[in-house]
Design a protein around this motif. Structure first.
Motif, PDB file in Angstrom:
ATOM      1  N   LEU A 280       4.296  -7.264 -10.193  1.00  0.00           N
ATOM      2  CA  LEU A 280       5.365  -7.954 -11.433  1.00  0.00           C
ATOM      3  C   LEU A 280       4.460  -9.721 -11.108  1.00  0.00           C
ATOM      4  O   LEU A 280       5.118  -9.424  -9.550  1.00  0.00           O
TER       5      LEU A 280
ATOM      6  N   LEU B 248       8.807   1.277 -16.860  1.00  0.00           N
ATOM      7  CA  LEU B 248       9.010   2.888 -17.008  1.00  0.00           C
ATOM      8  C   LEU B 248       8.683   3.515 -18.526  1.00  0.00           C
ATOM      9  O   LEU B 248       8.090   4.799 -18.775  1.00  0.00           O
TER      10      LEU B 248
ATOM     11  N   GLU C 286      12.581  -2.866 -14.670  1.00  0.00           N
ATOM     12  CA  GLU C 286      11.285  -1.518 -13.848  1.00  0.00           C
ATOM     13  C   GLU C 286      11.679  -0.411 -15.060  1.00  0.00           C
ATOM     14  O   GLU C 286      10.804   0.451 -15.498  1.00  0.00           O
ATOM     15  N   ARG C 287      12.635   0.030 -14.738  1.00  0.00           N
ATOM     16  CA  ARG C 287      13.137   0.865 -15.490  1.00  0.00           C
ATOM     17  C   ARG C 287      12.507   1.082 -17.452  1.00  0.00           C
ATOM     18  O   ARG C 287      12.323   1.987 -17.879  1.00  0.00           O
TER      19      ARG C 287
ATOM     20  N   ARG D 292       4.337  -6.830 -15.887  1.00  0.00           N
ATOM     21  CA  ARG D 292       4.624  -6.094 -15.338  1.00  0.00           C
ATOM     22  C   ARG D 292       3.587  -5.231 -15.292  1.00  0.00           C
ATOM     23  O   ARG D 292       3.244  -4.465 -16.121  1.00  0.00           O
TER      24      ARG D 292
ATOM     25  N   SER E  44       4.800  -5.284 -19.983  1.00  0.00           N
ATOM     26  CA  SER E  44       4.469  -4.983 -19.043  1.00  0.00           C
ATOM     27  C   SER E  44       3.222  -4.642 -20.229  1.00  0.00           C
ATOM     28  O   SER E  44       2.964  -4.472 -20.728  1.00  0.00           O
TER      29      SER E  44
END
Length: 157
Positions: free
Chosen positions: A120, A16, A12-13, A110, A85
């Motif tokens: 996701l 992002l 996730e990090r 994602r 992503s």
């Protein structure tokens, strides 16, 4: 497909941090029968050219792929596939994703869409079509997050 909670946080990090561009990472782990277990996330740079198209395309840095291959061999693991992503589209492999993929492989996507029910999603991409055939359809995989303790030396810390 199994994904540890720690790997989910790193993934996730990573995605992002790349926004508004597509983020990307390698998925490292093991395979037992039909079960893919992602145990590490190897964040990568998106090297797509021209850079202005990175919000809609990604390319893994080949040098990072080589380093990851060496790292996994030394640890008895394997590169299971890649994650990336889709900042402005659903978590479904695009035609471009399927055409550029060297299957068979695991692909995690994602989505950056706020309304996406499943931001996701995991996909299995079979071998590419031969002789100009259209790329094969991806098969959705069930994604299970497992609570595992973080191990010393986890990537992404």
């Amino acid at each position: 497909m199994l994904l540890s909670g720690h790997c989910l946080i790193v993934l996730e990090r990573t995605m992002l941090a790349a926004s508004p561009d597509e983020g990307c990472a390698l998925l490292i782990g093991s395979r037992t029968g039909a079960t893919l277990w992602v145990q590490r996330i190897w964040p990568c740079c998106n090297t797509w050219e021209p850079a202005a198209e990175r919000p809609r395309h990604f390319q893994l840095d080949p040098r990072e792929q080589l380093l990851a291959q060496r790292w996994v061999r030394e640890r008895g693991l394997q590169v299971l596939g890649a994650a990336h992503s889709h900042p402005s589209s659903p978590a479904v492999p695009s035609r471009s994703d399927r055409e550029r993929c060297l299957g068979p492989t695991l692909m995690l996507i994602r989505s950056g869409l706020a309304a996406e029910a499943a931001p996701l999603r995991a996909w299995w991409l079979p071998e590419p079509g031969a002789n100009g055939e259209p790329p094969p359809e991806a098969m959705a995989l069930p994604l299970e997050t497992v609570p595992l303790e973080r191990e010393p030396g986890d990537l992404g810390e």
